[in-house]
Design an enzyme around this catalytic site. Structure first.
Site, short mmCIF file in Angstrom:
data_model
loop_
_atom_site.label_atom_id
_atom_site.label_comp_id
_atom_site.label_asym_id
_atom_site.label_seq_id
_atom_site.Cartn_x
_atom_site.Cartn_y
_atom_site.Cartn_z
N VAL A 1 0.85 -1.19 0.00
CA VAL A 1 0.00 0.00 0.00
C VAL A 1 0.89 1.24 0.00
CG1 VAL A 1 -1.84 1.24 1.17
CG2 VAL A 1 -1.72 -1.25 1.35
N VAL B 1 1.03 5.68 -1.38
CA VAL B 1 0.49 6.87 -2.03
C VAL B 1 1.66 7.75 -2.47
CG1 VAL B 1 -0.90 8.96 -1.72
CG2 VAL B 1 -1.67 6.80 -0.72
N ARG C 1 -2.30 12.88 1.90
CA ARG C 1 -3.32 13.62 2.65
C ARG C 1 -4.39 14.23 1.75
NH1 ARG C 1 -1.41 13.38 7.64
NH2 ARG C 1 0.84 13.28 7.97
N ARG C 2 -4.72 13.50 0.70
CA ARG C 2 -5.78 13.95 -0.20
C ARG C 2 -6.86 12.88 -0.37
NH1 ARG C 2 -2.70 17.52 -4.86
NH2 ARG C 2 -1.11 18.41 -3.49
N GLY C 3 -6.88 11.90 0.52
CA GLY C 3 -7.95 10.92 0.51
C GLY C 3 -7.76 9.73 -0.40
N LEU D 1 -5.66 7.18 -0.03
CA LEU D 1 -5.64 5.94 0.75
C LEU D 1 -7.05 5.53 1.15
CD1 LEU D 1 -4.11 3.69 2.20
CD2 LEU D 1 -3.88 5.22 4.17
N GLU E 1 3.05 2.28 9.91
CA GLU E 1 2.80 3.32 10.91
C GLU E 1 1.50 2.98 11.63
OE1 GLU E 1 3.95 7.47 9.79
OE2 GLU E 1 3.84 6.63 7.78
N TYR F 1 -4.43 2.66 10.59
CA TYR F 1 -5.45 1.70 10.15
C TYR F 1 -6.62 1.50 11.08
CZ TYR F 1 -2.89 1.00 5.98
OH TYR F 1 -2.32 1.24 4.77
N PHE G 1 4.73 -9.77 5.91
CA PHE G 1 4.16 -9.78 4.55
C PHE G 1 3.79 -8.39 4.11
CE2 PHE G 1 0.48 -10.37 7.34
CZ PHE G 1 -0.51 -9.59 6.76
#
Length: 450
Positions: free
Chosen positions: A117, A119, A125-127, A129, A154, A158, A450
């Site tokens: 995952v 970005v 910070r623009r949505g 994710l 981090e 989540y 993983f």
């Protein structure tokens, strides 16, 4: 697990005085290798020398790999001509996890393992994710994958997407020659186990590792297992990237003709004042029974020319910890390991087993997966088998879906989360009732990387 923070909705946030450009989800395949690796390098700023893009991407399942593209990408001053950069991407694997079964047994359950995952740094910070996570969980729901898991780079990211930290990654540091003390019967059983070491990067070794990995997982609460496709490429050796390091080795534990465990180890040479002080790193260690685990642990603390052994991926009540004398003897360190997400609350709670009877109504809060956001009655019989169904009855507990994920592997009891203010008890005693039912007999082991 590779992640980047991105809390705002895609296409709606304003950053630096300009409206965020919209993104669209796209399938990714081998033909996208150049821009996948470009994003990978930008997000993680790590480049493995001597490893081609084809080699790096061999571990991905392209039927489960998706990207986010800008609808109208703007010209980028100074950028060379090439494929349109990805705004973000994610991938997953059809893995499995060992969860509590009825009355102290264990059960292997399918788990959607999220990974890769990322970005683009210019578009954080623009949505993006949030857009990708919502799509990922909706797809898992549509495919009948009731449980999802990840390892977070981090930890603050989540929980907002409904994941709860369900196990800890315990690292033990032992000295060379540490005595691992066991009772006479276990000591005798361990002496019947034979161990031998081979390089891990061959097809033959990777096949043996996978066999041992799956066998050990059947007996280990919290164990997460690789797919067969992952296993065929996971431990390949890249000499240029490895440099002067020893190739990864695997210790295989056998009793007669039967395989009972494995340990993935790498030694590094070090000398201080002409005294050998090499270090042994144990990446994974797993066994079908305590005797095989003891035999492997005794082997890794007894390599010549070494002074320190670091074992990763253990649990809080790991036998190795206590054979070594406890936390002070083993320099214990702990962090979060597997984050669990109930994609479908009813299916996930019905699939695992329970340690005690229960009858509780749960008011689940889940804005990311709205099909979960309702009241559910969990009924558990004296046989430890549970059934979770929709209900309109008055709730006994109100909780975010992440609280159920945190408790799913038998740790992080609901009562403790209620004491921390993360769960609201509406009927006195309901939190303790559900905690007793969901608890495992032992703490879950850390997940593999993983």
């Amino acid at each position: 697990m590779k992640t980047t923070p991105d809390p705002a909705p895609a296409g709606a946030a304003e950053t630096g005085g300009s409206r965020t450009p919209a993104t669209v989800p796209v399938d990714l395949g081998p033909d996208d290798a150049e821009r996948i690796m470009a994003l990978e390098h930008l997000v993680w700023f790590e480049v493995a020398p001597g490893v081609s893009a084809e080699d790096s991407l061999a571990e991905l399942d392209f039927e489960r790999t998706r990207g986010a593209e800008l609808v109208s990408p703007a010209p980028r001053l100074g950028a060379a001509q090439g494929p349109t950069p990805l705004a973000g991407m994610y991938a997953s694997w059809a893995m499995a996890v060992t969860a509590p079964g009825p009355l102290g047994s264990l059960v292997r359950l399918p788990m959607n393992g999220l990974t890769w995952v990322g970005v683009h740094p210019d578009l954080r910070r623009r949505g993006i994710l949030r857009q990708m996570m919502t799509e990922h969980l909706t797809t898992a729901h549509d495919h009948g994958e009731a449980v999802a898991g990840l390892q977070a780079a981090e930890p603050g990211i989540y929980g907002r997407f409904g994941y709860g930290a369900a196990s800890l990654d315990v690292t033990l540091t032992l000295g060379r020659g540490t005595e691992l003390a066991a009772d006479d019967a276990l000591d005798a059983a361990a002496q019947e186990v034979t161990t031998h070491m081979v390089p891990a990067g061959t097809p033959e070794a990777m096949a043996a590792i996978q066999r041992a990995h799956l066998l050990a997982a059947e007996h280990t609460l919290g164990a997460v297992t690789r797919t067969e496709a992952m296993a065929r490429v996971w431990f390949r050796d890249f000499p240029v990237a490895r440099g002067s390091k020893e190739p990864l080795q695997v210790l295989l534990a056998t009793r007669g003709d039967n395989l009972h465990g494995y340990a993935l180890v790498r030694r590094s040479s070090q000398w201080e004042h002409n005294v050998p002080q090499g270090e042994v790193t144990v990446r994974e260690i797993g066994a079908t029974d305590p005797a095989a685990l003891l035999a492997l642990a005794r082997r890794v603390v007894d390599f010549d020319l070494t002074g320190k052994v670091t074992l990763h991926g253990r649990g809080l009540d790991d036998p190795i910890l206590w054979w070594a004398g406890g936390p002070r003897s083993a320099a214990l360190r702990a962090g979060d390991s597997l984050w669990v997400r109930l994609v479908d609350v009813d299916k996930a709670l019905t699939a695992r087993g329970y340690a005690a009877p229960a009858d509780v109504v749960l008011d689940v809060v889940d804005p990311v997966c709205p099909w979960n956001e309702r009241r559910w009655r969990l009924t558990v019989g004296s046989d430890g088998v549970g059934r979770c169904l929709p209900t309109e009855d008055a709730p006994d507990l109100r909780m975010p879906v992440a609280a159920l994920g945190a408790a799913y592997l038998g740790s992080r009891p609901i009562a403790a989360q209620a004491a921390a203010g993360q769960v609201t008890e509406l009927r006195p005693g309901a939190a303790a009732e559900l905690s007793r039912a969901m608890r495992g007999d032992v703490e879950p082991v850390a997940a593999i990387g993983f």
